[in-house]
Enzyme design. Sequence first.
Site, mmCIF file in Angstrom:
data_model
loop_
_atom_site.group_PDB
_atom_site.id
_atom_site.type_symbol
_atom_site.label_atom_id
_atom_site.label_comp_id
_atom_site.label_asym_id
_atom_site.label_seq_id
_atom_site.Cartn_x
_atom_site.Cartn_y
_atom_site.Cartn_z
ATOM 1 N N ASP A 1 0.859 -1.178 0.000
ATOM 2 C CA ASP A 1 0.000 0.000 0.000
ATOM 3 C C ASP A 1 0.899 1.232 0.000
ATOM 4 O O ASP A 1 1.631 1.479 0.963
ATOM 5 C CB ASP A 1 -0.895 -0.036 1.246
ATOM 6 C CG ASP A 1 -1.935 1.076 1.253
ATOM 7 O OD1 ASP A 1 -1.756 2.078 0.543
ATOM 8 O OD2 ASP A 1 -2.931 0.938 2.002
ATOM 9 N N HIS A 2 0.836 1.997 -1.078
ATOM 10 C CA HIS A 2 1.734 3.134 -1.207
ATOM 11 C C HIS A 2 1.398 4.260 -0.233
ATOM 12 O O HIS A 2 2.166 5.223 -0.089
ATOM 13 C CB HIS A 2 1.699 3.677 -2.638
ATOM 14 C CG HIS A 2 3.056 3.988 -3.194
ATOM 15 N ND1 HIS A 2 4.006 4.679 -2.490
ATOM 16 C CD2 HIS A 2 3.622 3.704 -4.396
ATOM 17 C CE1 HIS A 2 5.103 4.816 -3.218
ATOM 18 N NE2 HIS A 2 4.901 4.228 -4.384
#
Length: 488
Positions: free
Chosen positions: A458-459
């Site tokens: 998850d950026h």
Amino acid sequence: MPQVLEFKLPDLGEGLTEAQIVRWLVEVGDVVAIDQPVVEVETAKAMVEVPCPYGGVVTARFGEEGTELPVGSPLLTVAVGTAEPSGSEPLSGAGSGAGSGGSGAGSGAAVAGSEPSGSGNVLVGYGTGAPPVRRRRVRPEGLSAPAPASNASAPTPTGSPSAPAAALPAEAAVSARVADDARGPVPVVSPLVRKLARQHDLDLRQLAGSGPEGLILRADVESAIRSVASAPVAAPAVKPGAMPAGTAGSSAAASVGERIPLRGVRGAVADKLSRSRREIPDATCWVDADATELMAARAAMNGAGGPGAGPKVSLLALLARICTAALARYPELNSTVDMEAREIVRLPEVHLGFAAQTERGLVVPVVRNAHTRNAESIGAEIARLTEAARTGTLKPAELTGGTFTLNNYGVFGVDGSTPIINHPEAAMLGVGRIVPKPWVHEGELAVRRVVQLSLTFDHRVCDGGAAGGFLRYVADCVEQPAVLLRTL
């Protein structure tokens, strides 16, 4: 005279609101004991056996195998007290499951002043005790009275014609149109239903609930979502007698093809993966690693100590132990995102999920507190959970609460993949097959056992530096297992 009690589908926990009948374990006329499993149901989490809290004779069953019922719907009725099922002797002591007095077949309650004894609506393995006290639902002001359920929508008793006539609880549609200035609670119990409606901008006050007393179920919200999505769109004008392009044969095409309902595990997987893609801005990085030394270390571990040294350590257990060590160095990947509070929540414990393919579909059992376990302990727990997954006996609690997932898709004979994050987690490590490949080792070309590792993250929780550092540490431990000794 025996007292007839109604047993309803109990609250299965973990936010589950419905279950599908897989297999009936009793027939009409059978004598059941308190806490005896009477039906096997499949939820979005697992397949479980539901025990009956009353002892007596089964007088009616509601729902055929394959029917999906919401929580609170009647499952069966049981005559407790002195009863004589066909072909059997009168029951002795069957009345211990309920107090004295009579009741209608579908009332589901004893005569006022007496309370039936029994275990309550519980699942196998969850212990027994007094029947839970249900909160009374208050119908909001402005709602019309519930309409009687139609024969098509309400569950009907199945089995012997001798089953007593039962007045089924109302599971009818309720006209719930409320004026904008109306006040009062919306007839929704599940927070998941509220969240689903909020995500699709649906006004719950404008929905008709199909549950008892007008309760709005998830199926009602999903039906409304489909109705909005399939609303007709104004089509361009077409000359009389002309057929719009692309419509030829469309009606015939719509009538062919196999339709498979998205229910149970398959439906849960579809919902979770769709939500992951919709909410998580994910990115993937990957690296090839020389796993020759890791395979040699595993062989040495399993060969030490002789035949009585205990179960062998699996490759998946070693990779899981490497992951816990990597998460200790990069805790941002063991987190979740709370968008309402706009916060990243770093989790103190590592509950490691691993993907397991079963006949019922893909499930992700969870090894609790994996950060406190060694490779042997992790391996033993993985073996136990895998066997439970194959036999369909996993409990809902064993399929939830993961903080990081390990996916070994190499067992399917593939090298690489871009895994979809198991929402609401922040990352997943994918492992491909380990195969001999040409590799430069110590300055010379050699045949080594190579594996591709891929990390989807998850950026929002971290940037590429942390994700790359995590993946590089995992690869270093695979190539040189001695690196892991520093963290043991």
